[in-house]
Design a protein around this motif. Structure first.
Motif, PDB file in Angstrom:
ATOM      1  N   GLU A   1     -59.009  23.083  57.621  1.00 50.08           N
ATOM      2  CA  GLU A   1     -58.363  24.274  57.058  1.00 50.08           C
ATOM      3  C   GLU A   1     -57.764  25.140  58.172  1.00 50.08           C
ATOM      4  O   GLU A   1     -56.627  25.616  58.068  1.00 50.08           O
ATOM      5  CB  GLU A   1     -59.383  25.095  56.260  1.00 50.08           C
ATOM      6  CG  GLU A   1     -59.860  24.439  54.985  1.00 50.08           C
ATOM      7  CD  GLU A   1     -58.865  24.564  53.853  1.00 50.08           C
ATOM      8  OE1 GLU A   1     -57.951  25.404  53.945  1.00 50.08           O
ATOM      9  OE2 GLU A   1     -58.997  23.809  52.864  1.00 50.08           O
TER      10      GLU A   1
ATOM     11  N   ARG B   1     -69.243  20.555  55.556  1.00 44.93           N
ATOM     12  CA  ARG B   1     -68.676  21.899  55.482  1.00 44.93           C
ATOM     13  C   ARG B   1     -67.873  22.230  56.745  1.00 44.93           C
ATOM     14  O   ARG B   1     -66.793  22.822  56.684  1.00 44.93           O
ATOM     15  CB  ARG B   1     -69.793  22.923  55.283  1.00 44.93           C
ATOM     16  CG  ARG B   1     -69.301  24.348  55.071  1.00 44.93           C
ATOM     17  CD  ARG B   1     -70.460  25.346  55.011  1.00 44.93           C
ATOM     18  NE  ARG B   1     -71.435  24.960  54.008  1.00 44.93           N
ATOM     19  CZ  ARG B   1     -72.698  24.599  54.286  1.00 44.93           C
ATOM     20  NH1 ARG B   1     -73.129  24.578  55.536  1.00 44.93           N
ATOM     21  NH2 ARG B   1     -73.509  24.263  53.332  1.00 44.93           N
TER      22      ARG B   1
ATOM     23  N   LYS C   1     -64.487  20.395  56.829  1.00 46.71           N
ATOM     24  CA  LYS C   1     -63.552  21.080  55.929  1.00 46.71           C
ATOM     25  C   LYS C   1     -62.969  22.314  56.611  1.00 46.71           C
ATOM     26  O   LYS C   1     -61.761  22.559  56.551  1.00 46.71           O
ATOM     27  CB  LYS C   1     -64.272  21.481  54.642  1.00 46.71           C
ATOM     28  CG  LYS C   1     -63.373  22.190  53.640  1.00 46.71           C
ATOM     29  CD  LYS C   1     -64.152  22.564  52.370  1.00 46.71           C
ATOM     30  CE  LYS C   1     -63.253  23.286  51.378  1.00 46.71           C
ATOM     31  NZ  LYS C   1     -64.003  23.691  50.147  1.00 46.71           N
TER      32      LYS C   1
END
Length: 360
Positions: A250, A243, A246
């Motif tokens: 981003e 997580r 990611k």
């Protein structure tokens, strides 16, 4: 609240006459002090800005902080010595970021699938905007603009990363207290950080962003401009790290963060350069932590131990916050693996001691 350091001459007297065990005291010789004391960064940062808290609080390990990114260059003769010694590296040659393949991340697995020791797992990284100084050199306008830039990017996140931003200045005291108690929100009660200039203009431009499940957080203008944090109950390190990776990708698609060859990602604290990654577990180890060689065991496996509620807190009921010590000179994936291997060794030792105690 604004902030100004003490005069450099007074700071030097305090440091030179002290028995401080800090790396600042070890490496800031009279010759080097005289060479650096009148230098300034383009934003007006001085040696006094960088060493103020290390000269007032001798328990500080490094004793020096960067007032702005350029300080690492202007005062590199002291910073480089401290950085090499703290991170146990011979040269500043930090590798390019590497977070691991999908297969490597999945292989991290669950540290404690039985749910007997690990209370929670978190992995975080710090990031600094390229166009703003670190907080000690920030103006009030800088803090507000940084907050706006960060929140604008955060509000575009989707899926499990989507969430809401809560500015500290408009947060009611009950909510703030509860978030602190739940280990989600930062505090501003550390005197060493206060005297390093971290709490200037508190609470302007600061806040917390989190998703609905509170498994992804972003601290805005706490110690660094941005702290991206992935966390959840239990020991599923693979899920927590996946997580976070990611979220990093981003955010890096949306803004530019400060880096320097050899140093990696730049942060306010010289002990947190490189990957800036801290992977940790909140873990109950009541038997291991009572052993006389506990600290030596931690050092052998490059693990840091903090109190139950993080930095500067006490250990409660044998629950320790255990994390990787090294952040510079290795990749992000290697840092996470180092924490995993060390914690698994501690877990095995705790199980052995618990078994011996049960059979006694």
């Amino acid at each position: 609240m604004s902030w100004n350091p003490m005069p450099i001459e007074e700071l030097w007297i305090l440091l030179s006459q002290s028995d401080s065990p800090s790396l600042l005291k070890k490496f800031l010789t009279l010759e080097l002090y005289n060479k650096l004391k009148d230098k300034k960064t383009l934003r007006g940062g001085t040696l006094a800005n960088c060493i103020n808290t290390g000269c007032l609080h001798f328990r500080n390990n490094a004793g020096i902080y960067a007032c702005d990114p350029e300080a690492y260059t202007v005062f590199e003769e002291i910073f480089n010595k401290v950085i090499k010694e703290y991170h146990k590296i011979e040269s500043l040659c930090h590798p390019e970021p590497y977070y691991g393949t999908e297969e490597e991340i999945a292989a991290l697995g669950n540290i404690d699938p039985e749910g007997k020791m690990v209370i929670s797992t978190r992995v975080r990284v710090a990031r600094s905007h390229t166009k703003y100084p670190f907080i000690p050199a920030c103006t009030l306008e800088d803090l507000l603009n940084m907050e706006n830039d960060t929140v604008t990017a955060l509000k575009t996140l989707t899926g499990e990363l989507a969430g809401q931003y809560y500015p500290l200045a408009r947060m009611d005291k009950a909510t703030e207290a509860q978030l602190v108690a739940d280990h989600y929100l930062f505090r501003h009660d550390d005197i060493t950080l206060r005297d390093a200039g971290l709490y200037k203009y508190w609470d302007t431009g600061r806040g917390i962003f989190y998703n609905e499940d509170q498994t992804f957080l972003c601290w805005v203008n706490e110690e660094d401009h941005i702290r991206l944090i992935s966390l959840q109950k239990g020991g599923d390190l693979a899920a927590v790290y996946k997580r976070l990776v990611k979220a990093i990708h981003e955010m890096e698609d949306r803004m530019t963060f400060a880096r320097r060859d050899g140093y990696g990602y730049l942060t306010f604290c010289a002990t947190n350069l490189g990957t800036t990654l801290r992977a940790s577990v909140l873990m109950a180890i009541p038997n291991v932590s009572k052993q006389a060689n506990f600290d030596d065991f931690l050092a052998k496996h490059n693990i840091q131990s903090r109190g139950t509620r993080g930095f500067g807190s006490a250990v409660e009921d044998g629950v320790h916050d255990l994390s990787n010590k090294h952040r510079l000179g290795l990749t992000e994936y290697e840092a996470v693996k180092e924490m995993l291997n060390g914690v698994l060794a501690i877990k095995k030792w705790e199980e052995e001691l618990a078994g011996m105690k049960k059979n006694a």
